[in-house]
Design an enzyme around this catalytic site. Structure first.
Site, PDB file in Angstrom:
ATOM      1  N   TYR A 188       0.831  -1.204   0.000  1.00 56.69           N
ATOM      2  CA  TYR A 188       0.000   0.000   0.000  1.00 56.69           C
ATOM      3  C   TYR A 188       0.867   1.256   0.000  1.00 56.69           C
ATOM      4  O   TYR A 188       1.835   1.364   0.749  1.00 56.69           O
ATOM      5  CB  TYR A 188      -0.907  -0.025   1.220  1.00 56.69           C
ATOM      6  CG  TYR A 188      -1.949   1.062   1.257  1.00 56.69           C
ATOM      7  CD1 TYR A 188      -2.909   1.168   0.251  1.00 56.69           C
ATOM      8  CD2 TYR A 188      -1.991   1.970   2.302  1.00 56.69           C
ATOM      9  CE1 TYR A 188      -3.879   2.156   0.292  1.00 56.69           C
ATOM     10  CE2 TYR A 188      -2.959   2.956   2.363  1.00 56.69           C
ATOM     11  CZ  TYR A 188      -3.906   3.053   1.342  1.00 56.69           C
ATOM     12  OH  TYR A 188      -4.867   4.036   1.384  1.00 56.69           O
ATOM     13  N   HIS A 189       0.507   2.206  -0.857  1.00 56.05           N
ATOM     14  CA  HIS A 189       1.203   3.480  -1.042  1.00 56.05           C
ATOM     15  C   HIS A 189       2.547   3.349  -1.758  1.00 56.05           C
ATOM     16  O   HIS A 189       3.279   4.346  -1.862  1.00 56.05           O
ATOM     17  CB  HIS A 189       1.415   4.213   0.288  1.00 56.05           C
ATOM     18  CG  HIS A 189       0.203   4.948   0.767  1.00 56.05           C
ATOM     19  ND1 HIS A 189       0.075   5.413   2.052  1.00 56.05           N
ATOM     20  CD2 HIS A 189      -0.948   5.289   0.133  1.00 56.05           C
ATOM     21  CE1 HIS A 189      -1.091   6.013   2.194  1.00 56.05           C
ATOM     22  NE2 HIS A 189      -1.742   5.950   1.037  1.00 56.05           N
TER      23      HIS A 189
ATOM     24  N   HIS B 189      -1.593   5.380  -5.597  1.00 57.26           N
ATOM     25  CA  HIS B 189      -2.551   4.367  -5.163  1.00 57.26           C
ATOM     26  C   HIS B 189      -2.845   3.349  -6.266  1.00 57.26           C
ATOM     27  O   HIS B 189      -4.008   3.032  -6.558  1.00 57.26           O
ATOM     28  CB  HIS B 189      -3.845   5.026  -4.683  1.00 57.26           C
ATOM     29  CG  HIS B 189      -3.683   5.803  -3.409  1.00 57.26           C
ATOM     30  ND1 HIS B 189      -3.218   7.098  -3.403  1.00 57.26           N
ATOM     31  CD2 HIS B 189      -3.921   5.466  -2.109  1.00 57.26           C
ATOM     32  CE1 HIS B 189      -3.185   7.536  -2.149  1.00 57.26           C
ATOM     33  NE2 HIS B 189      -3.592   6.568  -1.353  1.00 57.26           N
TER      34      HIS B 189
END
Length: 317
Positions: A166-167, A254
């Site tokens: 994530y990210h 994202h």
């Protein structure tokens, strides 16, 4: 929108939007129901087809690898929970309605992956994790894989050293390699990764991992318009010549990159090193902006990208 268990705040949080060759905007997901968006007049939105047998694919990925052709991979039914998907689909938006084809599955379930279309038209898929869940590297996928549109199959390639979940972000570099970086961004948590890695695709290496000889674009215009033909001089070209493709410079966040697109170009060889290359006329195909022009040998070895600005036919911006 997606039917996320956390409600509207997480529903279709990162739209996949692509300009179609006829000028409409296509919403490819993450919801399984896709849409057409008309931008003339007051604008309107119309339902398109479902994305085949796919479910909602929140935090999956979509990339336009050819004119009007989109690869969709991975995702989960919820933003922050649930098993990731291995599924992959090619969506053709060249006609009045989208045509969805399920291709072979990826080798791994992936949520939060990043992708890049390569100069040869293949698509690199990196990172992500097998289960949805933000700010954790549990079940991270280290191995990358490459999708070949000619076969509809994925091939596992080299693995990363650091989880990219994530990210994390990833993007094609001008020299044809891929930059993967980051992950976390959650204060002082343990999954912050303040570093990056560079992946070298097989098309840049011989079997013994020495660098392959590459073509070099030595002369081309800095600006072109839609429909224009222009001259390109290329060094390091063999008897079999080269092909040409544009890849639009873009930004990613994202696991979403709506800007990137690859546009193969028509070329006529005039001599050993000289070509006449023709742009598509439609600004909906060659969106105005900054691109890299790549010369690609028959063995898929690309040149370094040559920076070129694309303007609409007539020169207006």
């Amino acid at each position: 929108v997606t039917n996320d268990e956390l409600g509207f705040f997480r529903s279709d949080n990162h739209y996949w939007l692509f300009t179609a060759p006829d000028g409409r905007v296509f919403h490819a997901g993450p919801s399984r129901r896709m849409h057409w968006i008309e931008t003339d007049g007051d604008g309107r939105t119309e339902e398109s087809v479902f994305r085949g047998d796919d479910k909602d694919a929140m935090n999956g990925n979509a990339v336009m690898f050819d004119i009007g052709k989109i690869l969709v991979v991975g995702g989960a039914e919820n933003y922050d929970s649930g098993r990731g998907s291995k599924r992959a689909y090619v969506i053709d938006i060249n006609g009045p309605e989208a045509v969805v084809t399920r291709v072979d599955d990826m080798n791994y379930q992936r949520v939060y992956p990043n992708t890049a279309v390569l100069p040869n038209g293949q698509v690199l898929v990196v990172g992500g994790k097998q289960d949805a869940g933000i700010f954790t590297d549990e079940d991270a996928v280290y191995a990358a894989e490459i999708f070949d549109p000619k076969t509809g199959r994925f091939t596992e390639v080299a693995s990363m050293k650091v989880p990219r979940t994530y990210h994390a972000a990833g993007i094609l570099m001008q020299d044809g390699r891929f930059f993967a970086a980051g992950g976390g961004v959650c204060g002082d948590c343990e999954v912050n990764h303040f570093n990056g890695e560079i992946y070298t695709p097989p098309y840049l290496l011989n079997d013994d991992f020495t660098p392959r000889p590459r073509p070099e674009i030595v002369d081309a215009p800095s600006e072109v318009e839609g429909g224009q033909s222009f001259d390109v001089d290329v060094a390091g070209v063999g008897e079999d010549g080269v092909s040409f493709a544009l890849i639009r410079l873009s930004a990613v966040t994202h696991s979403t990159n709506n800007d990137v697109r690859r546009i193969p170009l028509v070329a006529c060889r005039r001599s050993q090193s000289s070509y006449e290359v023709t742009m598509p006329h439609s600004h909906a195909v060659a969106l105005p902006g900054t691109y890299w022009l790549f010369a690609v040998k028959p063995d898929d070895t690309p040149s370094v990208g040559y920076v070129i600005a694309v303007k609409p036919a007539g020169g207006s911006q």
